[in-house]
Design a protein around this motif. Structure first.
Motif, short mmCIF file in Angstrom:
data_model
loop_
_atom_site.label_atom_id
_atom_site.label_comp_id
_atom_site.label_asym_id
_atom_site.label_seq_id
_atom_site.Cartn_x
_atom_site.Cartn_y
_atom_site.Cartn_z
N TRP A 120 10.17 7.97 -5.14
CA TRP A 120 10.11 6.95 -4.10
C TRP A 120 8.71 6.93 -3.48
O TRP A 120 8.07 7.98 -3.36
CB TRP A 120 11.11 7.27 -3.00
N SER A 121 8.26 5.76 -3.07
CA SER A 121 6.94 5.60 -2.45
C SER A 121 7.07 5.27 -0.97
O SER A 121 7.88 4.42 -0.59
CB SER A 121 6.17 4.47 -3.15
N ARG A 122 6.25 5.95 -0.17
CA ARG A 122 6.17 5.62 1.26
C ARG A 122 5.14 4.51 1.42
O ARG A 122 4.01 4.62 0.94
CB ARG A 122 5.77 6.84 2.09
N PHE A 138 0.85 -1.18 0.00
CA PHE A 138 0.00 0.00 0.00
C PHE A 138 0.89 1.23 0.00
O PHE A 138 1.72 1.41 0.89
CB PHE A 138 -0.92 0.03 1.23
N VAL A 139 0.72 2.08 -1.01
CA VAL A 139 1.51 3.30 -1.14
C VAL A 139 0.69 4.46 -0.60
O VAL A 139 -0.41 4.73 -1.07
CB VAL A 139 1.90 3.54 -2.63
N GLN A 140 1.25 5.17 0.40
CA GLN A 140 0.58 6.31 1.02
C GLN A 140 0.81 7.59 0.24
O GLN A 140 -0.10 8.39 0.05
CB GLN A 140 1.09 6.52 2.44
N GLY A 191 -2.32 9.15 -9.22
CA GLY A 191 -3.29 9.09 -8.14
C GLY A 191 -2.71 9.02 -6.75
O GLY A 191 -3.45 8.90 -5.77
N ILE A 192 -1.39 9.10 -6.62
CA ILE A 192 -0.74 9.07 -5.31
C ILE A 192 -0.22 10.48 -5.01
O ILE A 192 0.52 11.06 -5.80
CB ILE A 192 0.44 8.07 -5.31
N PRO A 224 4.29 1.34 -15.18
CA PRO A 224 5.17 1.90 -16.21
C PRO A 224 5.59 3.36 -15.98
O PRO A 224 6.58 3.80 -16.55
CB PRO A 224 4.34 1.78 -17.49
N ASP A 225 4.87 4.10 -15.14
CA ASP A 225 5.20 5.51 -14.94
C ASP A 225 6.21 5.68 -13.80
O ASP A 225 6.16 4.96 -12.80
CB ASP A 225 3.94 6.31 -14.60
#
Length: 89
Positions: A61-63, A41-43, A85-86, A79-80
């Motif tokens: 980077w994703s939290r 799950f990416v916040q 949407g994050i 791919p992006d």
């Protein structure tokens, strides 16, 4: 917050194990590795150090909600470079 897959181990097109760090920096210690296939799950996401692996380069980077730290988006199966949407952290 959205659920994203981590690239599966052994995928010849991309990554094997995703290093999980407390911040979006390569000099931050690796606190764990996330083996693929798994889902996270990416916040939120932010720009950090540039990561290059197997011919791909990305500085987003994703939290992660459950792990509480960051992985490079290069390890997210999308791919992006910047995930749609994050929100930014």
């Amino acid at each position: 917050m959205q659920l994203f897959p981590v690239r599966p181990e052994g995928d010849p097109d991309r990554r094997a194990l995703a290093p999980h760090r407390p911040d979006a920096r390569l000099n931050a210690p690796i606190v764990a590795t996330l083996p693929g296939p798994t889902q996270v799950f990416v916040q939120c996401q932010k720009q950090g150090d540039t990561v290059t692996a197997e011919g791909h380069t990305n500085n987003w980077w994703s939290r992660l909600r459950d792990q509480g730290g960051y992985i490079s988006n290069i390890y997210i199966d999308h791919p992006d470079a910047q995930l749609p949407g994050i929100p930014n952290c």
